[in-house]
Design a protein around this motif. Structure first.
Motif, mmCIF file in Angstrom:
data_model
loop_
_atom_site.group_PDB
_atom_site.id
_atom_site.type_symbol
_atom_site.label_atom_id
_atom_site.label_comp_id
_atom_site.label_asym_id
_atom_site.label_seq_id
_atom_site.Cartn_x
_atom_site.Cartn_y
_atom_site.Cartn_z
ATOM 1 N N ALA A 273 0.854 -1.192 0.000
ATOM 2 C CA ALA A 273 0.000 0.000 0.000
ATOM 3 C C ALA A 273 0.888 1.239 0.000
ATOM 4 N N HIS A 274 0.996 1.864 -1.156
ATOM 5 C CA HIS A 274 1.855 3.041 -1.320
ATOM 6 C C HIS A 274 1.019 4.321 -1.310
ATOM 7 N N GLU A 275 1.693 5.429 -1.090
ATOM 8 C CA GLU A 275 1.027 6.738 -1.148
ATOM 9 C C GLU A 275 0.675 7.054 -2.596
ATOM 10 N N HIS A 276 -0.592 7.222 -2.853
ATOM 11 C CA HIS A 276 -1.101 7.571 -4.185
ATOM 12 C C HIS A 276 -2.594 7.798 -4.027
ATOM 13 N N GLU A 277 -3.160 8.619 -4.890
ATOM 14 C CA GLU A 277 -4.600 8.799 -4.848
ATOM 15 C C GLU A 277 -5.271 7.486 -5.274
ATOM 16 N N PRO A 278 -6.483 7.222 -4.780
ATOM 17 C CA PRO A 278 -7.190 6.008 -5.190
ATOM 18 C C PRO A 278 -7.432 5.993 -6.696
ATOM 19 N N VAL A 279 -7.280 4.821 -7.287
ATOM 20 C CA VAL A 279 -7.492 4.616 -8.717
ATOM 21 C C VAL A 279 -8.280 3.329 -8.875
ATOM 22 N N ALA A 280 -9.405 3.386 -9.569
ATOM 23 C CA ALA A 280 -10.256 2.207 -9.721
ATOM 24 C C ALA A 280 -10.010 1.454 -11.021
ATOM 25 N N MET A 281 -9.568 2.150 -12.055
ATOM 26 C CA MET A 281 -9.466 1.531 -13.379
ATOM 27 C C MET A 281 -8.016 1.213 -13.752
ATOM 28 N N LEU A 282 -7.840 0.077 -14.409
ATOM 29 C CA LEU A 282 -6.512 -0.338 -14.840
ATOM 30 C C LEU A 282 -5.888 0.694 -15.776
ATOM 31 N N LEU A 283 -6.630 1.165 -16.754
ATOM 32 C CA LEU A 283 -6.093 2.143 -17.700
ATOM 33 C C LEU A 283 -5.616 3.400 -16.977
ATOM 34 N N GLU A 284 -6.389 3.854 -16.013
ATOM 35 C CA GLU A 284 -6.003 5.038 -15.234
ATOM 36 C C GLU A 284 -4.723 4.776 -14.437
ATOM 37 N N ALA A 285 -4.601 3.567 -13.870
ATOM 38 C CA ALA A 285 -3.386 3.209 -13.125
ATOM 39 C C ALA A 285 -2.181 3.180 -14.059
ATOM 40 N N VAL A 286 -2.349 2.638 -15.243
ATOM 41 C CA VAL A 286 -1.261 2.585 -16.223
ATOM 42 C C VAL A 286 -0.849 3.998 -16.621
ATOM 43 N N GLN A 287 -1.826 4.853 -16.871
ATOM 44 C CA GLN A 287 -1.517 6.227 -17.266
ATOM 45 C C GLN A 287 -0.822 6.999 -16.147
ATOM 46 N N SER A 288 -1.187 6.734 -14.914
ATOM 47 C CA SER A 288 -0.610 7.446 -13.787
ATOM 48 C C SER A 288 0.776 6.914 -13.400
ATOM 49 N N LEU A 289 0.895 5.598 -13.298
ATOM 50 C CA LEU A 289 2.139 4.987 -12.823
ATOM 51 C C LEU A 289 3.171 4.763 -13.919
ATOM 52 N N LYS A 290 2.698 4.639 -15.154
ATOM 53 C CA LYS A 290 3.558 4.364 -16.312
ATOM 54 C C LYS A 290 4.462 3.138 -16.072
ATOM 55 N N PRO A 291 3.829 1.997 -15.732
ATOM 56 C CA PRO A 291 4.631 0.801 -15.484
ATOM 57 C C PRO A 291 5.316 0.321 -16.758
ATOM 58 N N THR A 292 6.468 -0.277 -16.595
ATOM 59 C CA THR A 292 7.160 -0.886 -17.722
ATOM 60 C C THR A 292 6.903 -2.381 -17.761
ATOM 61 N N VAL A 293 6.316 -2.908 -16.685
ATOM 62 C CA VAL A 293 5.967 -4.329 -16.602
ATOM 63 C C VAL A 293 4.552 -4.435 -16.053
ATOM 64 N N LEU A 294 3.691 -5.166 -16.765
ATOM 65 C CA LEU A 294 2.326 -5.426 -16.336
ATOM 66 C C LEU A 294 2.196 -6.929 -16.145
ATOM 67 N N ILE A 295 1.807 -7.342 -14.945
ATOM 68 C CA ILE A 295 1.696 -8.763 -14.618
ATOM 69 C C ILE A 295 0.263 -9.053 -14.199
ATOM 70 N N GLY A 296 -0.361 -10.004 -14.864
ATOM 71 C CA GLY A 296 -1.738 -10.376 -14.560
ATOM 72 C C GLY A 296 -1.791 -11.583 -13.645
#
Length: 126
Positions: free
Chosen positions: A87-110
């Protein structure tokens, strides 16, 4: 630990192609159950080993989403114990696309057992 070892081996093999180290990347897990957190923990342990940093300093490179959205510090009281280290400091995000846009991960693991999570029409992880 078997699945986590296979995922880590895949990441280490991929790094030979793309270059860099585990610590050079940002990871986002879609699914924050015991399997996802176990894989995340092994990645953080290996990152700690490679960098010589404490594992607590490696965990912020790894983010998880569960059925309620991004695992963030504001949700700490309602999280299961195995999710709390993620649990890191960040505003709540409900959608995967929004999380990707905000965090800009280079690795996505399902690691979610829920189907149809990566379809173009799927709008949130709920």
């Amino acid at each position: 630990m078997g699945t986590a070892s296979v995922v880590l081996a895949g990441l280490l093999a991929a790094l030979k192609v793309v270059g860099g180290t585990l610590a050079d990347h940002t990871y986002l897990f879609l699914g924050a159950g015991e399997a996802g957190t176990g894989i995340a923990e092994l990645i953080a342990l290996e990152m700690s080993k490679q960098t010589g940093s404490p594992i607590e300093e490696c965990r912020p490179k790894i983010w998880l989403m569960d059925s309620k959205g991004l695992v963030v510090a504001s949700r700490i009281d309602s999280l299961q114990a195995f999710k709390k280290p993620w649990a890191h400091e960040h505003e709540p995000v409900a959608m995967l696309l929004e999380a990707v846009q905000s965090l800009k991960p280079t690795v996505l693991i399902g690691t979610s057992g829920k189907g149809c999570m990566y379809t173009p029409t799927y709008r949130s992880y709920r």
